[in-house]
Scaffold this active site. Structure first.
Site, PDB file in Angstrom:
ATOM      1  N   SER A 689       0.889  -1.078   0.089  1.00 36.42           N
ATOM      2  CA  SER A 689       0.006  -0.012  -0.050  1.00 36.42           C
ATOM      3  C   SER A 689       0.799   1.286  -0.102  1.00 36.42           C
ATOM      4  O   SER A 689       0.376   2.285  -0.321  1.00 36.42           O
ATOM      5  CB  SER A 689      -0.978   0.098   1.246  1.00 36.42           C
ATOM      6  OG  SER A 689      -0.360  -0.133   2.411  1.00 36.42           O
ATOM      7  N   LYS A 732      -6.639   3.902   8.353  1.00 43.50           N
ATOM      8  CA  LYS A 732      -5.568   4.705   7.928  1.00 43.50           C
ATOM      9  C   LYS A 732      -6.152   6.075   7.799  1.00 43.50           C
ATOM     10  O   LYS A 732      -5.565   7.072   8.130  1.00 43.50           O
ATOM     11  CB  LYS A 732      -5.303   4.176   6.286  1.00 43.50           C
ATOM     12  CG  LYS A 732      -4.644   2.846   6.310  1.00 43.50           C
ATOM     13  CD  LYS A 732      -4.251   2.532   4.951  1.00 43.50           C
ATOM     14  CE  LYS A 732      -3.445   1.234   4.988  1.00 43.50           C
ATOM     15  NZ  LYS A 732      -3.284   0.748   3.530  1.00 43.50           N
TER      16      LYS A 732
END
Length: 808
Positions: A689, A732
């Protein structure tokens, strides 16, 4: 062959024997002595051929012992070199094909060399005479051996008076030693050592020592046998007396059964036991009634009956099916956690409509401190059930789950049935904490033992090794907790319904602090609202400046720190109420621990802000890149995993293919080394990611443009420049919100994940969904004079998401 001479003749002159050829017969576990007459059983083919040859040719025979008795076909190295020359007196053929041979030992002989090994052993050997010394000590040793041998015959059932008479009537010292050694039971190597001792005086000493050892062993064995027999006689006497006592009590009309047995019978009548369990208990009680209370087996049997009667085989608590009240309890105890509350209320609704249903297996997964364990207590309270919790962290032994068999000393049922007994009902809320931290070693795999426990299709007949009767666990509401899903074995994970509990946002932490943490810590420190109050700005400042976590454990500790300081003031006599505000926290907690550092970190090209998922919630991740003169090497540091390193390689390849479009010197890979570093180097990092962040940092470095300091991004990249979806979006985004970031770039296919983010957060942040890296690079840079290139484009509100914030 030399015949036995007198002691005086042996002493006067030494006779030299010329080596002769002998057929060799190996014996297993037997040492044959001179002067010994003994029948030998012969069954090996090679040995049978030896006897045939000796009978036919009337050849001399030499018997030697094998070094190891378990060798079926010995070779030369497996035989001792000193044996006994024998005379074959008689050979008997047995019905099974074997033979019995009666032989008489004549003299010792030492093998000088083997002449042949097949079809039988033949060797050159030389006879050996005894070395005799006539003195008083030899005569004393002979007398001592005869005395000790007499004691051996008295103690050993294997020897008789005839053998004693034989030893007592021998005068030759060497013959006394040989005969006594041949008659007693001793190890082969010990007898062989005596056979090889040519000096008669030394041989007598060794035989005397061996006989004394045998006497000591026989005396100890006799004492043990005597003690055992005495104990047996005592037990038999007690049994007879007990039976007589029962008969007397029966004649007098008194019940001879013990009080404890009576109590057990009363408990069996009152307990609503299943038929199979009742039969087992009654059978075991019948055994118990026939045992003496001092018997070790009595305690084992009594404990087993206790467990069978204490387990709640048929007792269930009544569920609270008032859904409105259950919702009130859940809302009172926990703020947020809407998914969990919804699932519990659905379970209650189905239970209300259908009474006979199997309990679900829930698994709460989330970072530490978000209330997974305490949520189990609230669920039990809402359902009106008993609550049991066991921690599986560090459990390695399968018996912890299934129990030990009763044959082991101190055996007990496993933790599952121990918890059921503690609850006192067969339908408690059973919490298995830290299921992701179960270990596995030589004692078994506890996670495999849990497969039956946590399978609604099997646990209606769970079998514990101690109880050995099926127990119905289908009514139990099992709840497991874990910080990570990956360590849980797939078969176990497949049996559970996964409910993810995310990190708390700031507003949720404020509500939890005001509604639960502050009242709890006030009470624990002996304070009231008259002593201390917390302003909202103070709680918010504690959250942002003194903690950085997904849950609220550290927040509770900081509140406790403040309460302790105020409690000290109150104890010293200060009566003024402490109103805790943001600017007064320094007095209690010291200087600020955490700072919003995003704007300060991105102060030069080559730095970009990414978003990462960790086991304790989300976090922001800085990617730093620099270049130096070199030969095109790519240096990666910061404890990066293989997947993250591959993302960096893909980013470099994409930039090299797009140099003209990006305005980068095409020869940069030949002229410069590129170094990519991710700070917090002591923490391992991996995953795809960070791909878009690495690409943004490299592009910033090579173009000289600054990345925006109010923007963070996440996503996986491909060589063609596509941005692929990643996981952990909620954690996140919450991490970006905690860090003060207003703009977030996400992959296009992750827009549905915004449904899980609170509306308040979405209103404060702006999101942009991208499919290609070109879209990312358009948004992340400032112009060379420091002004933004342009405002972020307005994002249409996604119809599928419904809650995505608008970007200006």
């Amino acid at each position: 062959m030399k015949k036995e001479g007198s002691r005086s003749e042996s002493k006067k002159h030494e006779i030299v024997h010329i080596p002769e050829t002998y057929i060799v017969l190996p014996l297993r576990n037997t040492v044959f002595f001179p002067r010994q007459v003994l029948p030998l059983s012969v069954g090996r083919q090679k040995s049978l051929r030896v006897l045939d040859e000796v009978q036919r040719e009337n050849l001399p025979l030499l018997i030697v012992a094998q070094r190891e008795g378990n060798i079926e076909n010995p070779e030369q190295r497996d035989l001792f070199t000193l044996g006994t020359v024998v005379k074959v007196l008689k050979v008997f053929n047995l019905p099974d094909g074997t033979k019995s041979v009666l032989v008489q030992g004549l003299s010792r002989a030492r093998i000088l060399s083997f002449i042949q090994s097949e079809p039988y052993f033949k060797a050159a050997a030389q006879e050996i005479d005894d070395k005799v010394t006539e003195d008083v000590e030899v005569d004393a040793l002979v007398t001592a051996i005869k005395t000790v041998f007499h004691r051996v015959v008295e103690l050993s059932p294997e020897l008789n008076e005839d053998q004693l008479t034989l030893v007592l009537n021998i005068d030759n010292p060497g013959a006394v030693a040989d005969t006594a050694a041949s008659l007693v039971n001793a190890h082969t190597h010990e007898k062989q050592e005596i056979l090889e001792t040519l000096n008669v005086k030394d041989r007598l000493q060794k035989v005397h020592l061996m006989l004394n050892k045998i006497v000591q062993r026989l005396e100890i064995g006799s004492k043990i046998q005597s003690d055992v027999q005495a104990e047996i006689n005592k037990s038999q006497r007690e049994y007879v007396l007990r039976e007589q006592l029962k008969a007397i009590q029966k004649e007098l009309g008194e019940d001879g059964e013990g009080v404890e047995i009576k109590e057990f019978r009363e408990r069996i009548k009152k307990a609503n036991l299943p038929e199979e369990v009742r039969k087992t208990v009654e059978k075991e009680l019948e055994r118990l009634s026939k045992m003496h209370t001092s018997s070790a087996e009595y305690t084992v049997s009594r404990t087993y009956i206790d467990w069978l009667l204490d387990l709640p085989w048929s007792f269930s608590t009544e569920d609270n099916l008032d859904i409105a009240k259950a919702r009130e309890v859940l809302e009172r105890d926990h703020y947020g956690l809407e998914k969990v509350k919804k699932r519990i209320l659905e379970y209650l609704a189905v239970r209300k409509l259908k009474h006979e249903m199997k309990g679900p297996i829930l698994c709460f997964v989330g970072p530490p401190g978000v209330g997974k364990t305490s949520l189990g207590r609230s669920i039990a309270s809402a359902l009106g059930r008993k609550f049991v919790r066991i921690s599986l962290g560090g459990v390695h032994d399968e018996a912890e789950i299934r129990g030990h068999r009763r044959t082991y000393i101190g055996a007990l049922p496993g933790r599952i049935l121990q918890g059921i007994k503690k609850a006192g009902s067969n339908n408690p809320v059973f919490m298995l904490d830290e299921v992701d931290k179960i270990g596995m070693d030589f004692r078994g795999d506890p996670s495999s033992a849990l497969l039956e426990v946590l399978d609604p299709e099997q646990n209606f007949s769970f079998s514990d090794h101690y109880i050995e009767l099926p127990f119905d666990l289908s009514k139990v509401l099992f709840i497991t907790t874990a910080n990570l899903l990956d360590p849980i074995p797939p078969p176990l994970r497949d049996r559970m319904e996964i409910i993810e509990i995310p990190s708390y946002v700031e507003d949720e932490k404020i509500h939890i602090a005001k509604g639960f943490l502050i009242p709890k810590q006030r009470a624990e420190h002996g304070l009231t609202e008259q002593n201390i109050t917390f302003e909202d700005d103070a709680i918010r400042h504690v959250i942002s400046a003194y903690t950085r976590e997904a849950g609220v454990r550290t927040l509770e500790r900081r509140i406790a720190d403040v309460c302790r300081a105020v409690a000290k003031d109150v104890a010293e006599g200060k009566t003024e109420r402490a109103a805790i505000q943001a600017d007064s926290l320094v007095k209690y907690l010291g200087h600020q621990k955490f700072f919003p550092e995003v704007a300060e970190r991105i102060n030069k090209p080559g730095i970009a802000t990414g978003l990462a998922w960790t086991p304790v919630g989300g976090d922001i991740l800085f990617i730093e890149a620099t270049q130096m003169k070199g030969k095109g090497n790519l240096i990666l540091t910061g404890q990066l995993g293989d997947v993250m390193k591959e993302s960096a390689q893909a980013a470099m390849s994409y930039i090299a293919a797009q140099t003209k479009k990006l305005g980068i010197d095409e020869s940069f890979r030949q002229r410069y080394d590129i170094h990519i570093h991710v700070p917090a180097g002591a923490t391992p990092k991996d995953g795809p990611s960070a791909g878009v962040t690495i690409l943004a940092a490299l592009t910033s470095l090579l173009t000289g443009q600054l990345v925006r300091n109010d923007l963070a991004m996440t996503g996986e990249i491909t060589l063609r420049g596509a941005v692929l979806p990643v996981g952990g979006i909620k954690e996140k985004v919450l991490a970006a919100h905690r860090a003060g970031i207003k703009y977030v770039i996400l992959p296009e296919k992750n827009k549905y994940d915004l449904d899980d983010i609170p509306q308040d957060i979405l209103k404060e942040m702006q999101f942009h969904f991208v499919k290609e890296m070109d879209e990312v690079l358009e948004m992340v840079f400032k112009t060379h004079d420091g002004a933004q290139k342009e405002k972020l484009p307005t994002i249409e509100k996604p119809a599928e998401v419904g809650r995505a914030a608008m970007m200006n």
